[in-house]
Motif scaffolding. Structure first.
Motif, short mmCIF file in Angstrom:
data_model
loop_
_atom_site.label_atom_id
_atom_site.label_comp_id
_atom_site.label_asym_id
_atom_site.label_seq_id
_atom_site.Cartn_x
_atom_site.Cartn_y
_atom_site.Cartn_z
N PHE A 49 -3.98 0.31 -0.96
CA PHE A 49 -4.53 -0.11 0.23
C PHE A 49 -3.31 -0.92 0.87
O PHE A 49 -3.11 -0.85 2.10
CB PHE A 49 -5.84 -0.84 0.17
CG PHE A 49 -6.19 -1.23 1.35
CD1 PHE A 49 -6.64 -0.36 2.32
CD2 PHE A 49 -6.37 -2.65 1.86
CE1 PHE A 49 -7.35 -0.92 3.68
CE2 PHE A 49 -6.72 -3.16 3.15
CZ PHE A 49 -7.36 -2.18 3.92
N GLN A 50 -2.79 -1.82 0.21
CA GLN A 50 -1.90 -2.64 0.67
C GLN A 50 -0.60 -1.91 1.29
O GLN A 50 -0.06 -2.37 2.20
CB GLN A 50 -1.36 -3.69 -0.31
CG GLN A 50 -2.22 -4.84 -0.59
CD GLN A 50 -2.84 -5.45 0.52
OE1 GLN A 50 -2.13 -5.92 1.20
NE2 GLN A 50 -4.16 -5.67 0.51
N TYR A 51 -0.48 -0.52 0.97
CA TYR A 51 0.65 0.06 1.56
C TYR A 51 0.15 1.12 2.67
O TYR A 51 1.08 1.97 3.15
CB TYR A 51 1.35 0.95 0.36
CG TYR A 51 2.01 0.05 -0.71
CD1 TYR A 51 3.10 -0.56 -0.28
CD2 TYR A 51 1.35 -0.38 -1.66
CE1 TYR A 51 3.81 -1.91 -1.05
CE2 TYR A 51 2.21 -1.27 -2.77
CZ TYR A 51 3.42 -1.91 -2.28
OH TYR A 51 3.85 -2.64 -3.10
N ALA A 52 -0.94 0.97 2.92
CA ALA A 52 -1.72 1.96 3.93
C ALA A 52 -1.51 1.56 5.21
O ALA A 52 -1.00 0.40 5.58
CB ALA A 52 -3.32 2.16 3.49
N TYR A 53 -1.45 2.30 6.29
CA TYR A 53 -1.62 2.07 7.50
C TYR A 53 -2.78 2.31 8.21
O TYR A 53 -3.47 3.38 8.25
CB TYR A 53 -0.56 3.11 8.21
CG TYR A 53 1.06 2.75 7.82
CD1 TYR A 53 1.96 2.05 8.65
CD2 TYR A 53 1.36 3.22 6.86
CE1 TYR A 53 3.03 1.68 8.26
CE2 TYR A 53 2.96 3.07 6.45
CZ TYR A 53 3.65 2.18 7.26
OH TYR A 53 4.94 1.97 6.73
#
Length: 118
Positions: A49-53
């Motif tokens: 999630f931390q790398y999701a947009y």
């Protein structure tokens, strides 16, 4: 009196084997009582999630949805630099709280969060 319905929606779809669900809680603000409004965009099923947009949109009836911002891995990017003082968001766990500052009549509408994988 200005009433801002921040519409609560849940979007679910399958991407490969995973199901993604974005949940928003319904919020209504009456101008005069508050000058800011906040809503949550809680994500389920997004790997890393931390790398999701995560994107945020405003929809006014009879108009196309307007893209406001996206929250990426390291920063928030705005459609227009004037939005930096108006809107804010961040990632906290699997939530992207979204805040509207200095509420006025231009803020009436429904607000949506969205996710897609590149």
């Amino acid at each position: 009196m200005l009433l801002l319905p921040l519409l609560a929606l849940a979007a679910a779809w399958s991407y490969g084997q995973a199901q993604v669900l974005l949940k928003q809680r319904k919020v209504s603000i009456t101008r005069g009582h508050k000058t800011t409004a906040s809503m949550d965009c809680i994500a389920e099923g997004i790997p890393n999630f931390q790398y999701a947009y995560i994107h945020l949109y405003q929809h006014v009836p009879a108009k196309a949805p307007e893209w406001i911002l996206y929250i990426g891995p390291t920063a928030v990017s705005y459609d227009d630099n004037s939005y930096r003082n108006k809107y804010s968001s961040s990632k906290k766990g699997t939530n992207c709280p979204f805040t509207i500052n200095d509420i006025n009549s231009n803020d009436v509408g429904s607000y949506y969060c969205a996710y897609w994988h590149f």
